[in-house]
Scaffold this active site. Structure first.
Site, PDB file in Angstrom:
ATOM      1  N   ASP A  97       0.802  -1.224   0.000  1.00 57.85           N
ATOM      2  CA  ASP A  97       0.000   0.000   0.000  1.00 57.85           C
ATOM      3  C   ASP A  97       0.836   1.275   0.000  1.00 57.85           C
ATOM      4  OD1 ASP A  97      -2.202  -1.699   0.136  1.00 57.85           O
ATOM      5  OD2 ASP A  97      -2.162  -1.716   2.329  1.00 57.85           O
ATOM      6  N   LYS A 129       1.810   1.978  -5.198  1.00 52.66           N
ATOM      7  CA  LYS A 129       2.339   1.349  -6.429  1.00 52.66           C
ATOM      8  C   LYS A 129       1.418   1.600  -7.621  1.00 52.66           C
ATOM      9  CE  LYS A 129       2.297  -2.602  -4.266  1.00 52.66           C
ATOM     10  NZ  LYS A 129       1.998  -2.151  -2.888  1.00 52.66           N
ATOM     11  N   GLY A 184      -4.617  -4.351  -3.763  1.00 53.06           N
ATOM     12  CA  GLY A 184      -5.588  -3.288  -4.033  1.00 53.06           C
ATOM     13  C   GLY A 184      -4.803  -2.070  -4.447  1.00 53.06           C
ATOM     14  N   HIS A 185      -4.802  -1.766  -5.737  1.00 57.90           N
ATOM     15  CA  HIS A 185      -3.994  -0.667  -6.266  1.00 57.90           C
ATOM     16  C   HIS A 185      -4.933   0.442  -6.739  1.00 57.90           C
ATOM     17  CE1 HIS A 185      -0.431  -3.607  -7.121  1.00 57.90           C
ATOM     18  NE2 HIS A 185      -0.807  -3.579  -5.861  1.00 57.90           N
ATOM     19  N   GLN A 238       1.888  -6.107  -3.153  1.00 56.69           N
ATOM     20  CA  GLN A 238       2.378  -6.187  -1.767  1.00 56.69           C
ATOM     21  C   GLN A 238       3.705  -5.419  -1.629  1.00 56.69           C
ATOM     22  OE1 GLN A 238       1.309  -9.604  -3.178  1.00 56.69           O
ATOM     23  NE2 GLN A 238      -0.644  -8.692  -2.710  1.00 56.69           N
ATOM     24  N   LYS A 280       3.042  10.086  -0.380  1.00 56.34           N
ATOM     25  CA  LYS A 280       2.204  10.550   0.731  1.00 56.34           C
ATOM     26  C   LYS A 280       2.906  11.578   1.626  1.00 56.34           C
ATOM     27  CE  LYS A 280      -1.501   7.992   1.503  1.00 56.34           C
ATOM     28  NZ  LYS A 280      -2.493   6.967   1.818  1.00 56.34           N
ATOM     29  N   ASP A 293       2.396  14.661   1.538  1.00 60.87           N
ATOM     30  CA  ASP A 293       1.374  15.626   1.960  1.00 60.87           C
ATOM     31  C   ASP A 293       0.762  15.247   3.303  1.00 60.87           C
ATOM     32  OD1 ASP A 293       0.496  13.434   0.254  1.00 60.87           O
ATOM     33  OD2 ASP A 293      -1.534  14.169   0.608  1.00 60.87           O
TER      34      ASP A 293
END
Ligand code: GDP
Ligand code: IMO
Ligand code: MG
Length: 424
Positions: free
Chosen positions: A13, A16, A40-41, A224, A331, A333
């Site tokens: 997470d 990617k 979960g992309h 992953q 991330k 921000d």
């Protein structure tokens, strides 16, 4: 021709999907090489949010071919549902821009049931996504798995599934005392699903070979992260595939065995979903704030992600074990809104100070040594980065000896800065 690999450098997470989508613009082929619909992309384009589990994150670019390589474990029903979702979002998916290797191993209902009962009744809870990933890889390795190519011959499928089920039946009846579908109904289900995906199925080896001859730009999309790798990860709290660089060669194949660049996608802090040790985990209001501002909920299961500070000893280990040549730091921000900034620079372990999490150390017994930094407050509006943020990036580069080639400061496509050219 250039080959680039996208690998998560933490526990998944890291962003990617977003980076793959952006680099896919200049790629001819994007290949998933391991994992399954445990991934979960997320890709955000204007007001649309698309979460991809099995379909490679190149699918939004019409001229790019998205391939599910043979190292992936494929749940056909999940794929069909995902194809419908993606099409509903206005994305065109055809046998020209999407292909599946005929050699992928299939996740059956029995794998999902086995995953679920082990998590609820077994002796060790891993906190899996419940998608049947581990049991499907077990069958592949023990040479009794069902391949995608088996789905198209009902008789053959029946015979293979029957053989495959002999041991599972004993476990489900006597150890786990659980219900399951009959072989006949499972064969009918899988055969019908197979008919729906047959149009996309190909010989992926030859396809990659053909792209090699043509001199295509190829992007490999890992799922992953290195710390969830079956061999390199924090075993046993890992997934069941080779999530690292090495997985590319067994799960897809690379032109002349060569990858030009491995980008380690790295969140500016750390998150983890599921069980397992997490040295820098925050159990405090700051951790909750990062979780909330970062929207840290699993894209596959919706579970809250555990949050903690950036862990340099683990990052250095991931970089070495996955030949990472460039970092994409995402991330930023989120940290910009946090009034405190810490980084784990080393561990105290068995009376010694160590600055890399080499295998063999027990991550549940390390004591992180933190350095506190002045937090950065950046708007990421095109103005120059603050000195504090520059220091943060430099600390990562100096400590890992790997350049930060990309910084991301929001989920959208334009919330990114490339500090070097990847496909030129
Ligand atoms: P993946 O599994 O590595 O593709 O990552 P996920 O999609 O599971 O989780 C990353 C989440 O962060 C998604 O919701 C992305 O839309 C979002 N995201 C990606 N990059 C950034 C970023 O730089 N800033 C913020 N705020 N969100 C980001
Ligand atoms: P992406 O690609 C984060 C975790 C699960 C669990 C462990 C084993 O979106 O980064 P599994 O279902 O694979 O047997 O679960 O691995 N896990 C992930 N965590 N991101 C992922 O994928 C993950 N895929 C599996 O939470 O701890
Ligand atoms: Mg994810």
């Amino acid at each position: 021709m250039k080959t680039i690999a996208i690998v998560g450098s933490q526990w998944g997470d890291e962003g990617k999907g977003k980076i793959t989508d952006l680099l896919a613009q200049k790629s001819n082929l994007v290949v998933r090489f391991q994992g399954g619909n445990n991934a979960g992309h997320t890709i955000i384009v204007e007001d649309k949010k698309i979460v991809l589990h099995l379909i490679p994150s190149g699918i939004l670019h019409p001229t790019c071919l998205s391939l599910i390589g043979h190292g992936v474990v494929l749940e056909p029903e999940a794929l069909i549902n995902e194809l419908a979702e993606v099409k509903k979002a206005g994305v065109s998916v055809t046998p020209e821009n999407f292909k599946i290797s005929s050699s992928c191993s299939v996740i059956t209902s029995y794998h999902r049931i086995m995953d679920a009962v082990r998590e609820s009744k077994g002796p060790v809870k891993i906190g899996t996504t419940g998608k049947g990933i581990g049991p499907a890889y077990e069958d592949k390795i023990s040479r009794k798995g069902i391949k995608v190519s088996d789905l198209f011959d009902k008789k053959l499928l029946h015979a293979k599934l029957e053989r495959n089920f002999i041991e599972k039946k004993v476990l489900l009846d006597h150890l786990y005392d659980t219900e399951y579908p009959s072989i006949d109904s499972e064969v009918t289900r899988l055969y019908e699903l197979g008919q729906q995906i047959q149009q996309f199925v190909c010989d992926s080896f030859s396809l990659i070979d053909q792209h090699t001859t043509q001199g295509s730009n190829i992007l490999y999309e890992g799922a992953q992260g290195v710390l969830l790798d079956i061999d390199y990860g924090s075993y046993p709290f890992v997934t069941s595939s080779s999530t690292s660089y090495g997985g590319i060669f067994t799960g897809a194949g690379a032109p002349k065995g060569k990858i030009d660049e491995v980008i380690g996608i790295t969140k500016a802090y750390t998150t983890r979903v599921g069980e397992g040790p997490f040295p820098t985990e925050l159990h405090s209001p700051i951790g909750e704030k990062i979780q909330r501002i970062g929207g840290e909920f699993g894209a596959t299961t919706g579970r809250k992600r555990r949050c903690g500070w950036l862990d340099l000893p683990l990052l250095k280990y991931s970089i070495k074990s996955s030949c990472i040549s460039s970092i994409a730091l995402t991330k930023l921000d989120v940290l910009s809104e946090i009034e405190e900034l810490k980084v784990c620079v080393a561990y105290k372990y068995e009376g010694k100070e160590i600055d890399i999490a080499y295998p063999g150390i027990d991550l549940s017994r390390v004591e992180p040594i933190f350095e506190t930094f002045n937090p950065f407050v950046d708007k990421f509006d095109g103005s120059e980065l603050s000195d504090e943020l520059k220091r943060y990036i430099k600390l990562i580069e100096d400590s890992t000896q790997v350049p930060v080639g990309i910084i991301a400061f929001g989920p959208e496509r334009n919330q990114i800065q490339f500090r070097k050219e990847f496909f030129n």
